[in-house]
Design an enzyme around this catalytic site. Structure first.
Site, PDB file in Angstrom:
ATOM      1  N   ASP A 131       0.942  -1.048   0.011  1.00  0.00           N
ATOM      2  CA  ASP A 131       0.016  -0.010  -0.136  1.00  0.00           C
ATOM      3  C   ASP A 131       1.077   1.287   0.128  1.00  0.00           C
ATOM      4  O   ASP A 131       1.825   1.297   0.768  1.00  0.00           O
ATOM      5  CB  ASP A 131      -0.885   0.058   1.133  1.00  0.00           C
ATOM      6  CG  ASP A 131      -1.886   1.293   1.220  1.00  0.00           C
ATOM      7  OD1 ASP A 131      -1.443   2.152   2.232  1.00  0.00           O
ATOM      8  OD2 ASP A 131      -2.793   1.252   0.516  1.00  0.00           O
ATOM      9  N   LEU A 132       0.670   2.198  -0.748  1.00  0.00           N
ATOM     10  CA  LEU A 132       1.397   3.505  -0.956  1.00  0.00           C
ATOM     11  C   LEU A 132       1.120   4.323   0.496  1.00  0.00           C
ATOM     12  O   LEU A 132      -0.037   4.326   0.822  1.00  0.00           O
ATOM     13  CB  LEU A 132       1.009   4.306  -2.395  1.00  0.00           C
ATOM     14  CG  LEU A 132       1.311   3.406  -3.523  1.00  0.00           C
ATOM     15  CD1 LEU A 132       0.830   4.569  -4.637  1.00  0.00           C
ATOM     16  CD2 LEU A 132       2.608   3.328  -3.614  1.00  0.00           C
TER      17      LEU A 132
ATOM     18  N   ASP B 250      -4.817   2.346  -4.012  1.00  0.00           N
ATOM     19  CA  ASP B 250      -3.321   2.405  -4.161  1.00  0.00           C
ATOM     20  C   ASP B 250      -2.774   1.061  -3.650  1.00  0.00           C
ATOM     21  O   ASP B 250      -1.777   1.105  -3.108  1.00  0.00           O
ATOM     22  CB  ASP B 250      -2.732   3.706  -3.598  1.00  0.00           C
ATOM     23  CG  ASP B 250      -3.000   3.617  -2.028  1.00  0.00           C
ATOM     24  OD1 ASP B 250      -2.710   4.384  -1.179  1.00  0.00           O
ATOM     25  OD2 ASP B 250      -4.224   3.061  -1.745  1.00  0.00           O
TER      26      ASP B 250
END
Length: 552
Positions: free
Chosen positions: A427-428, A470
């Site tokens: 996950d960003l 994301d």
């Protein structure tokens, strides 16, 4: 298809959505009509008959599902495509309910312009192909109505479904009055009248048949019957072709004229036609080849007549062997068949050809017709629709559905060979500020570049997928230990520490990763994903961690 000749109706009670979709479609060259209520939409659909309707599921008066159902149940509107648009994220049951009403596609707001245009373009390509096929159908009906033979299509109860003009002319009837009648009633009989009638025999044997038949009005007919079967090899209808041969000489002349007309038609019709006989060894022998063979197969008619193998010269060996074997079997068994195969073009690209056969015997002579047509556009449209159904429109990576399928496959391979499967859930860390500061277009480009960097960190046999938002997931198949996953996670960390350059701006964007391993941490996909997800949040909440392994 020229988009300027295509009219699209957009139905939504949200003025902002209407404006945004209208702007995207007009910029792509489409003509746009708008409606904000269900009643207004139905009125416009019936009056303008648009090529495609973008339809909001929730409207103030009539629901989108009900409107879609009415469009698809109206005969004159069945060629209109419908894409449903939902204002909220929907699960598979909601999507299935929408598609069960007859909808051709399903989108969720906010609708991304690229995905919207891609779905529209794919559907309009299919519509264009369907229009071409319908035009070809009308053209073939025109040809059948121009020949002297009587041609009837009937169901298994001998009820007439279609007849050419020659049938009506022969019986002094109006063509429309023939539809729905029993075949035998045309001759004043109350039931199936003739045991030697090839139609009766063909219905019983489900094989082509041929006979000379005397009818109660004193005429003699040369009658041929051909059963028509579906893809499950079940007979669904039968075609009867009859010629009045009462006067032998006139019958011969009519046959000669018909053969000449048929060859003229075949020489100029779309696609190509090959007439085969049987040589001394029982193999197919071409007797006539239309000019269309050159464009389709890259060889001339004379070349094929001199060397029958030439027709398969540009066909991949596996396809050629399969089709030629079916061709020989079709001729020997006097049964029709359909097949699709590839042909290499001059530029080494491949196009798709469909071959349909009609074999029959006439006075001890076996003859067989093959009709060939180019279906490349249809195949490409089908492949594109299938690809888009399984891949993320923004990054081009496998979507969640394809990811789950590949994960199950990886489990199967690991169980078979005694290996393990590593799952990395990433996950960003600071993606939302990118959208807020630089806009969603920059955010979209960032997601694409993240996907490309992740691909560089894994083997070609591994899978990188966009899980949603994301979030990305990586499947590392056939690994021996957790150390293999360590190495990949280290590569990802190193790649993500490099700045992204987007629209002239340098953006630093790291990610947090959670890792679980099959079968050590879980025995099924759902549990493995859950544990990797938990580890990812553990890493995200610990400044000292970039990635975290599950430790049961």
């Amino acid at each position: 298809m020229n988009p300027e000749a295509t009219e699209i109706l957009v139905v939504d009670d949200d003025p902002t959505t209407l404006y945004q979709i209208e702007r995207v479609l007009k910029s792509a060259g489409y003509r746009v009509r708008k409606a904000s209520t269900g009643r207004q939409a139905l009125k416009l659909v019936h009056s303008i008959k648009p090529a495609l309707v973008l339809l909001d599921v929730m409207l103030p008066d009539i629901g989108g599902l009900e409107i879609c159902r009415e469009i698809k149940s109206t005969t004159e509107l069945q060629s209109t495509y419908v894409i449903l648009i939902s204002a909220v994220q929907t699960d598979s049951d909601d999507r299935a309910q929408g598609l069960e009403t007859g909808a051709d596609g399903y989108l969720v707001k906010p609708v991304m312009p690229r995905e919207l245009l891609a779905q529209i373009q794919a559907m309009l390509r299919i519509r264009h192909a369907e229009i071409n096929l319908e035009e070809h159908k009308e053209w073939y009906e025109m040809v059948l109505n121009s020949i002297h033979e009587l041609v009837l299509c009937m169901d298994r109860e001998m009820t007439i479904l279609w007849a050419n003009q020659a049938v009506a002319d022969s019986l002094n009837l109006v063509l429309d009055d023939l539809i729905g009648q029993k075949c035998y009633s045309l001759w004043g009989e109350r039931e199936r009248f003739c045991h030697k009638c090839p139609v009766t025999r063909s219905l019983e044997s489900e094989k082509p048949d041929h006979a000379i038949v005397d009818t109660p009005d004193g005429r003699i007919w040369d009658v041929r019957a051909y059963p028509v079967k579906d893809h499950e090899n079940t007979m669904v209808s039968i075609v009867e072709i009859a010629q009045d041969v009462t006067d032998v000489q006139k019958g011969r002349q009519a046959l000669e004229r018909s053969e000449k007309l048929l060859k003229e038609v075949m020489a100029h019709m779309p696609g190509a036609v090959i007439q085969y006989g049987v040589d001394a060894e029982g193999d197919p022998l071409p007797l006539f080849v239309s000019q269309g063979i050159t464009e389709l197969m890259g060889v001339g008619p004379d070349e094929v007549l001199q060397d029958p193998g030439k027709v398969w010269e540009n066909v991949p060996p596996d396809d050629a062997h399969r089709v030629y074997s079916n061709l020989s079997a079709s001729l020997n068994d006097e049964m029709p068949f359909d097949a699709e195969f590839r042909v290499k073009d001059i530029d080494q690209s491949c196009k798709w050809i469909r071959i349909s056969t009609v074999p029959y015997s006439y006075r001890q002579e076996k003859l067989w017709y093959a009709m060939l047509s180019d279906i490349t556009l249809i195949k490409k449209a089908q492949e594109e629709m299938a690809y888009r159904a399984m891949h993320d429109y923004l990054t081009g990576l496998p979507n969640r559905e394809l990811f789950l399928d590949r994960l199950e496959h990886a489990f199967s391979q690991a169980s078979r060979y005694g290996n393990k499967v590593g799952l990395i859930f990433s996950d960003l860390n600071e993606f939302k500020p990118v959208n807020d500061i630089y806009g969603h277009m920059v955010g979209d480009k960032l997601l694409f570049q993240v996907g490309q960097r992740l691909l560089k960190c894994v083997r070609k046999s591994d899978t990188v997928a966009r899980y949603g938002g994301d979030e990305f997931v990586m499947i590392l198949g056939n690994i021996m230990s957790a150390q293999d996953v360590h190495r990949v996670a280290g590569k990802v960390t190193e790649e993500m520490q490099k700045d992204f350059v987007l629209e002239g701006v340098r953006i630093n964007q790291c990610c947090s990763m959670g890792i679980s391993i099959y079968p050590d941490d879980a025995q099924d996909a759902a549990e493995l994903i859950k544990k990797a997800d938990e580890c990812m949040y553990r890493a995200k909440n610990d400044p000292e961690l970039t990635y975290c392994f599950f430790r049961g």
